[in-house]
Design a protein around this motif. Structure first.
Motif, PDB file in Angstrom:
ATOM      1  N   LEU A  13      -9.974 -12.733  -7.448  1.00 18.21           N
ATOM      2  CA  LEU A  13      -9.471 -12.566  -8.810  1.00 18.21           C
ATOM      3  C   LEU A  13      -9.659 -11.131  -9.283  1.00 18.21           C
ATOM      4  N   LEU A  14     -10.851 -10.572  -9.043  1.00 21.96           N
ATOM      5  CA  LEU A  14     -11.125  -9.194  -9.449  1.00 21.96           C
ATOM      6  C   LEU A  14     -10.231  -8.213  -8.703  1.00 21.96           C
ATOM      7  N   LEU A  15     -10.005  -8.476  -7.399  1.00 25.40           N
ATOM      8  CA  LEU A  15      -9.145  -7.602  -6.605  1.00 25.40           C
ATOM      9  C   LEU A  15      -7.724  -7.622  -7.137  1.00 25.40           C
ATOM     10  N   SER A  16      -7.245  -8.832  -7.459  1.00 20.05           N
ATOM     11  CA  SER A  16      -5.896  -8.970  -8.004  1.00 20.05           C
ATOM     12  C   SER A  16      -5.776  -8.250  -9.336  1.00 20.05           C
ATOM     13  N   GLN A  17      -6.788  -8.419 -10.206  1.00 19.59           N
ATOM     14  CA  GLN A  17      -6.754  -7.776 -11.512  1.00 19.59           C
ATOM     15  C   GLN A  17      -6.811  -6.255 -11.379  1.00 19.59           C
ATOM     16  N   SER A  18      -7.608  -5.762 -10.416  1.00 25.59           N
ATOM     17  CA  SER A  18      -7.712  -4.316 -10.201  1.00 25.59           C
ATOM     18  C   SER A  18      -6.376  -3.744  -9.767  1.00 25.59           C
ATOM     19  N   PHE A  19      -5.672  -4.492  -8.902  1.00 23.17           N
ATOM     20  CA  PHE A  19      -4.368  -4.034  -8.420  1.00 23.17           C
ATOM     21  C   PHE A  19      -3.366  -3.986  -9.573  1.00 23.17           C
ATOM     22  N   ILE A  20      -3.388  -5.036 -10.417  1.00 24.84           N
ATOM     23  CA  ILE A  20      -2.466  -5.080 -11.559  1.00 24.84           C
ATOM     24  C   ILE A  20      -2.757  -3.942 -12.531  1.00 24.84           C
ATOM     25  N   ILE A  21      -4.054  -3.696 -12.805  1.00 20.88           N
ATOM     26  CA  ILE A  21      -4.439  -2.625 -13.725  1.00 20.88           C
ATOM     27  C   ILE A  21      -4.005  -1.268 -13.180  1.00 20.88           C
ATOM     28  N   ALA A  22      -4.165  -1.078 -11.856  1.00 22.88           N
ATOM     29  CA  ALA A  22      -3.783   0.197 -11.242  1.00 22.88           C
ATOM     30  C   ALA A  22      -2.295   0.459 -11.425  1.00 22.88           C
ATOM     31  N   ILE A  23      -1.475  -0.593 -11.283  1.00 22.29           N
ATOM     32  CA  ILE A  23      -0.031  -0.438 -11.457  1.00 22.29           C
ATOM     33  C   ILE A  23       0.305  -0.166 -12.920  1.00 22.29           C
ATOM     34  N   GLU A  24      -0.338  -0.945 -13.818  1.00 21.84           N
ATOM     35  CA  GLU A  24      -0.052  -0.774 -15.241  1.00 21.84           C
ATOM     36  C   GLU A  24      -0.464   0.604 -15.730  1.00 21.84           C
ATOM     37  N   ASP A  25      -1.507   1.179 -15.149  1.00 23.76           N
ATOM     38  CA  ASP A  25      -1.965   2.510 -15.541  1.00 23.76           C
ATOM     39  C   ASP A  25      -1.213   3.612 -14.801  1.00 23.76           C
ATOM     40  N   ASN A  26      -0.152   3.234 -14.079  1.00 20.77           N
ATOM     41  CA  ASN A  26       0.680   4.182 -13.342  1.00 20.77           C
ATOM     42  C   ASN A  26      -0.106   4.950 -12.281  1.00 20.77           C
ATOM     43  N   GLN A  27      -1.162   4.330 -11.744  1.00 16.59           N
ATOM     44  CA  GLN A  27      -1.906   4.968 -10.669  1.00 16.59           C
ATOM     45  C   GLN A  27      -1.200   4.794  -9.327  1.00 16.59           C
ATOM     46  N   CYS A  28      -0.442   3.712  -9.181  1.00 11.95           N
ATOM     47  CA  CYS A  28       0.286   3.445  -7.938  1.00 11.95           C
ATOM     48  C   CYS A  28       1.731   3.906  -8.084  1.00 11.95           C
ATOM     49  N   THR A  29       2.154   4.780  -7.199  1.00 10.98           N
ATOM     50  CA  THR A  29       3.531   5.267  -7.222  1.00 10.98           C
ATOM     51  C   THR A  29       4.460   4.177  -6.710  1.00 10.98           C
ATOM     52  N   THR A  30       5.495   3.874  -7.451  1.00  5.50           N
ATOM     53  CA  THR A  30       6.401   2.784  -7.073  1.00  5.50           C
ATOM     54  C   THR A  30       7.795   3.261  -6.702  1.00  5.50           C
ATOM     55  N   SER A  31       8.026   4.571  -6.695  1.00  9.44           N
ATOM     56  CA  SER A  31       9.359   5.060  -6.354  1.00  9.44           C
ATOM     57  C   SER A  31       9.284   6.428  -5.696  1.00  9.44           C
ATOM     58  N   CYS A  32      10.311   6.715  -4.903  1.00  5.81           N
ATOM     59  CA  CYS A  32      10.472   8.028  -4.273  1.00  5.81           C
ATOM     60  C   CYS A  32      11.939   8.167  -3.904  1.00  5.81           C
ATOM     61  N   GLY A  33      12.616   9.116  -4.508  1.00  4.01           N
ATOM     62  CA  GLY A  33      14.032   9.292  -4.224  1.00  4.01           C
ATOM     63  C   GLY A  33      14.827   8.053  -4.592  1.00  4.01           C
ATOM     64  N   GLU A  34      15.608   7.541  -3.631  1.00  4.96           N
ATOM     65  CA  GLU A  34      16.453   6.381  -3.885  1.00  4.96           C
ATOM     66  C   GLU A  34      15.679   5.065  -3.808  1.00  4.96           C
ATOM     67  N   ILE A  35      14.456   5.101  -3.296  1.00  8.97           N
ATOM     68  CA  ILE A  35      13.642   3.890  -3.194  1.00  8.97           C
ATOM     69  C   ILE A  35      12.869   3.711  -4.496  1.00  8.97           C
ATOM     70  N   ALA A  36      13.202   2.639  -5.234  1.00 11.83           N
ATOM     71  CA  ALA A  36      12.625   2.475  -6.569  1.00 11.83           C
ATOM     72  C   ALA A  36      11.738   1.243  -6.696  1.00 11.83           C
ATOM     73  N   ASN A  37      11.432   0.572  -5.587  1.00 14.22           N
ATOM     74  CA  ASN A  37      10.646  -0.664  -5.699  1.00 14.22           C
ATOM     75  C   ASN A  37       9.552  -0.726  -4.633  1.00 14.22           C
ATOM     76  N   ILE A  38       8.812   0.349  -4.465  1.00 14.51           N
ATOM     77  CA  ILE A  38       7.720   0.366  -3.494  1.00 14.51           C
ATOM     78  C   ILE A  38       6.589  -0.519  -4.009  1.00 14.51           C
ATOM     79  N   SER A  39       6.241  -1.544  -3.254  1.00 12.67           N
ATOM     80  CA  SER A  39       5.213  -2.487  -3.692  1.00 12.67           C
ATOM     81  C   SER A  39       4.417  -2.969  -2.487  1.00 12.67           C
ATOM     82  N   TYR A  40       3.378  -3.753  -2.744  1.00 12.42           N
ATOM     83  CA  TYR A  40       2.511  -4.255  -1.689  1.00 12.42           C
ATOM     84  C   TYR A  40       3.336  -4.965  -0.613  1.00 12.42           C
ATOM     85  N   PRO A  41       3.024  -4.722   0.691  1.00 14.25           N
ATOM     86  CA  PRO A  41       1.848  -4.022   1.224  1.00 14.25           C
ATOM     87  C   PRO A  41       2.007  -2.509   1.347  1.00 14.25           C
ATOM     88  N   PHE A  42       3.149  -1.960   0.934  1.00 16.87           N
ATOM     89  CA  PHE A  42       3.385  -0.532   1.111  1.00 16.87           C
ATOM     90  C   PHE A  42       2.688   0.292   0.032  1.00 16.87           C
TER      91      PHE A  42
END
Length: 235
Positions: A13-42
């Motif tokens: 649960l804590l791991l899942s929440q940490s991952f969600i918080i990281a995304i919400e805080d824009n710590q995880c990059t989700t796009s590069c060029g034409e790729i706009a949906n980079i998500s787990y496991p990438f």
């Protein structure tokens, strides 16, 4: 619920929440060029450790999302260009639950094939050996392990068609859908090397959906969707 099960559930649960918080805080990059949906496991190189799986790290280079092996030196239209280092399916077997390629069957075909540059101490007359001259004539091959002799290219070389006086000096990969019998010159092989190769991330996708208690199957019958079931079932 046992104490160890409770602790495991709390950790997940804590791991899942940490991952969600990281995304919400824009710590995880989700796009590069034409790729706009980079998500787990990438994940993208340079992102926090909580982002994605390190076995599936990508790089954003010149606004392009790439799987960077630091081996590419190939140039389209220049058959004298070679990779900086060898790359084969064995490179991916070193990491468990990483990419699959080569002899691994996916949708009923191979994903990738291996091209070997071999150095032979004498001329070889065989359909499996394609002369690389004039493409590699005069090209410096400083990483060669023995005296330079006659150079050939082989597609999916194996022990049965390797000559005793030949050694594999460099390996590269091409798409699995290419028929090796249709490649009649090294220039044609080089075109496929420049094109690239295919990989599958099915192992971790199956782990995400089926967990370790189940087998997984993916086939045309199921419209290429992952199907889970008891381990004892054969397919």
């Amino acid at each position: 619920m046992h104490e160890d099960q409770l602790l495991l559930a709390l950790f997940l649960l804590l791991l899942s929440q940490s991952f969600i918080i990281a995304i919400e805080d824009n710590q995880c990059t989700t796009s590069c060029g034409e790729i706009a949906n980079i998500s787990y496991p990438f994940r993208l190189r340079g992102d926090p450790k909580i982002c994605g799986n390190p076995n599936y790290e990508l790089a954003c280079i010149n606004n392009r999302t790439v799987l960077d092996f630091d081996s590419a030196k190939l140039q389209r239209g220049n058959c004298s260009s070679l990779p900086l280092r060898s790359l084969s399916c064995h490179s991916f077997r070193l990491q468990p639950n990483s990419y699959k390629c080569g002899a691994y069957e996916f949708y009923g075909r191979e994903l990738s094939k291996t091209v070997s540059i071999v150095n032979c101490q004498k001329a070889v007359a065989s359909q499996f050996y394609l002369d690389v001259s004039p493409c590699l004539d005069g090209v410096e091959l400083s990483n060669f392990s023995s005296t330079r002799g006659r150079l050939y290219a082989m597609v999916d070389a194996n022990i049965s068609n390797m000559e005793i006086a030949c050694t594999i000096e460099l390996m590269a990969m091409i798409p699995g859908w290419v028929d090796g019998d249709d490649l009649r010159s090294y220039a044609q092989i080089h075109e496929q090397m420049v094109y690239g190769f295919e990989l599958s991330w099915l192992p971790i996708a199956a782990e995400m959906y089926c967990k370790h208690h189940y087998y997984w199957d993916i086939s045309r019958q199921h419209e290429h969707q992952i199907q889970c079931g008891p381990k004892s079932k054969n397919f």
